[in-house]
Every structure is written in structure tokens, then in C-alpha cells.
Write an enzyme that holds these catalytic residues in place. Structure first.
Site, short mmCIF file in Angstrom:
data_model
loop_
_atom_site.label_atom_id
_atom_site.label_comp_id
_atom_site.label_asym_id
_atom_site.label_seq_id
_atom_site.Cartn_x
_atom_site.Cartn_y
_atom_site.Cartn_z
CG HIS A 140 -1.75 1.22 1.36
ND1 HIS A 140 -2.76 1.51 0.46
CD2 HIS A 140 -1.73 2.25 2.24
CE1 HIS A 140 -3.35 2.64 0.80
NE2 HIS A 140 -2.75 3.12 1.88
N GLY A 158 -5.27 7.68 4.60
CA GLY A 158 -5.81 8.99 4.93
C GLY A 158 -4.78 10.02 5.33
CB VAL A 159 -1.17 9.84 6.15
CG1 VAL A 159 -0.38 9.46 4.90
CG2 VAL A 159 -0.30 10.66 7.11
CE LYS A 161 -0.50 6.09 1.32
NZ LYS A 161 -1.41 6.24 2.47
CG ASP A 179 -5.04 2.16 -3.02
OD1 ASP A 179 -4.87 2.48 -1.83
OD2 ASP A 179 -5.81 1.25 -3.38
#
Length: 311
Positions: A140, A158-159, A161, A179
Site C-alpha cells: 500500500h 488517509g495521511v 499520500k 494506492d
């Protein structure tokens, strides 16, 4: 173990099938082709029987000069080992005898209709085999090419990227995969990052949805693969967690035994993370050339200290 079939080679290189149409399902497990030489004169101690066998102008001319009886022995000795297939790069003229032996043993005989030399064809074939037979894993993350440096962005879901990847695309850099990143081990020191075809050209942005970056921004913002040179871990901001050393001790992340230089970048509103990633890529280039800003700074300090002592 990953496998290719002879049919995959036929499709990839537009090969003509002279015989063995019903044997194209044969598997290929070795990532290098072989040009038989010593085998034609009876030396089989190191014959790589599981490799694709390439017959170029040199090999075909040699076979043409033999008598029928000699050809029977020379070719018979090789087909006895049942390699996956033979590929002839010198045209199909005069191959009746070779077709006969391959048909008898059920070995596909293929002809490359190519303008490349045999050596050039072997290089292309080996590159194809190496990539498609390389060990691989999926992780991921996001894969990008920044200033020609392959970068793997990792971090919790959710950070941010993909959003950072979108900013880098806007600055002229290239997306490889979002992803899901497929990592292929090409050698003990070489890791290739690519996509899984389903995610090709797509970038998923929260609140916006799925974007096709090529349709939106043009072909220049995407590339199929890149050699991974940096592993960047994006983490949430932690107060007092960052330090100001001149140079951090090098750290690495290991994928399938390949060590990749790794750094951590903490995220905070207003912080130019894309700019930091660009700086990391440029700094990687400088390190490869043997330059260290910290070492130069310390040399200046030492030189200044020496001058002050001599005054």
C-alpha cells in the site's frame, strides 16, 4: 515461482510459429535466453536446458555447412533436452531440417521477423523475461518519479499520500502508481516500482474521487515503472519529535532483501511536504555523486577554527 508461456513470447515479439503450435502453452521459468555454441560440438556440462534457445546467423550458418548426418547428430543432441522453444533470428530460409527435428520432439520453433541484430534481440528478450519473471510483492502506497528518482511514499490510510502526489504532478513530476504499488526484484540491489494494470493512470483523491491523470494533464505526467531509490514514510506531526542534526544516520527499508534508503517526513498543516520530497530527491542525487552538505559544512568549521588558532 512466476511463469511465462511460449505464447507470451509469440504475442510480445510477433514471432512466426513454424512448428509446435500445440505446444505454445509450455512454460518458461528462466529469465535469460541462451545461444547454443559448445552444445553443437557435444559439450553439455553447463547446458541451460530450461532457457529459451536463440539461433542467430552465426549458428544457422554453421548448421547449413554440416552434412545431413552431422546435422542429425548436432541438432538431435540439443532437442533431446527439450528446451522450451527455439527462436531463429536469421530468417526461415533453409530450416526444413530444424523444423523436422522440432516437430518430432514437440518443441516450438519460432522465427523473429525483426530488423534488430541477434544480440539486440537477445537484450530485448532478456529484459522482458527479467521483468516478467522477477519476484514481486504488492504494498500500500504511492510510487512517483521525482527529478528522475523513483520514490515510494508510504503512510497510514488517509495521511495524504495521494494529495501530495497530485501536488508533485502539478510541479512536473510523474505518477507511477497510486494506492497499490507492485515491487519487482530485478537484482539483489535493484527494485522496480510499477502498477497492477487496474490502477494504471488513476489517482484517488478524497472528496474529489478517481482521476485519470493522463486524460487530465497529458501523457507526460505518467510513466509505467521506475527504479525505487528512496522510501519516504509520511507520519503525523509529533511535537518535539523532530531533531536538527546536521545529518541523520542512514536508515533503510528492506523489500525482498533489497535495502532502500528511507526517511521520515512528518505532516503538519502549512508544511510544504512536496517541496521536502523534491529536496530529498535532489539530495539523493548529490549523495550518489559523493557530496554531503554536512561534511562540507564541517570542513568549513574546521578550516575556520584552524585559521583562528594560527592568528
Amino acid at each position: 515461482m512466476k511463469r511465462l508461456t511460449v505464447a507470451d513470447l509469440v504475442d510480445k515479439f510477433s514471432l512466426k510459429v513454424l512448428t509446435g503450435e500445440d505446444q505454445l502453452h509450455k512454460t518458461i521459468t528462466q529469465s535469460r535466453a541462451h545461444r547454443p555454441g559448445l552444445e553443437f560440438v557435444g559439450h553439455f556440462d553447463f547446458f541451460p536446458t530450461e532457457r529459451v534457445q536463440i539461433l542467430g546467423r552465426k549458428e544457422i550458418n554453421y548448421l547449413h555447412k554440416l552434412t545431413n548426418d552431422e546435422r542429425s547428430v548436432r541438432i538431435g543432441n540439443i532437442v533431446h533436452y527439450h528446451p522450451p522453444c527455439f527462436i531463429v533470428t536469421a530468417g526461415e530460409e533453409g530450416l526444413t531440417y530444424l523444423t523436422h527435428y522440432c516437430k518430432e520432439e514437440g518443441i516450438p520453433l519460432l522465427v523473429a521477423n525483426t530488423v534488430e541484430t541477434t544480440s539486440e534481440f537477445v537484450i530485448m528478450l532478456d529484459a522482458f523475461l527479467l521483468k516478467n519473471l522477477a519476484p514481486e510483492i504488492s504494498i500500500h502506497g504511492v510510487c512517483l518519479n521525482v527529478f528522475g528518482v523513483g520514490i515510494l511514499l508510504r503512510g497510514q490510510s488517509g495521511v495524504g499520500k495521494s494529495e501530495i502526489a497530485h501536488t508533485l504532478i502539478g510541479r512536473g513530476h510523474r505518477l507511477v502508481s497510486d494506492d497499490l504499488v507492485v515491487l519487482k526484484k530485478l537484482s539483489p540491489r535493484t527494485l522496480l516500482g510499477t502498477h497492477d494494470e487496474k490502477t494504471k493512470e488513476f489517482l484517488a483523491l478524497r472528496s474529489i474521487g478517481l482521476l485519470n491523470v493522463v486524460r487530465m494533464y497529458g501523457r507526460k505526467v505518467f510513466q509505467d515503472e521506475t527504479r525505487i531509490s528512496l522510501d519516504i514514510h509520511l507520519t503525523k506531526w509529533q511535537k518535539d519529535a523532530l531533531n536538527n542534526e546536521l545529518e541523520h544516520e542512514p536508515s533503510f527499508t528492506e523489500y525482498m532483501g533489497v535495502k532502500v534508503p528511507s526517511i521520515e517526513i512528518q505532516l503538519q498543516p502549512g508544511r510544504d511536504v512536496a517541496g521536502l520530497i523534491e529536496a530529498a530527491a535532489n539530495n539523493w542525487y548529490l549523495r550518489q555523486s559523493g557530496y554531503s552538505a554536512a561534511e562540507e559544512f564541517m570542513r568549513r568549521i574546521e578550516a575556520d577554527f584552524a585559521r583562528n588558532e594560527n592568528e
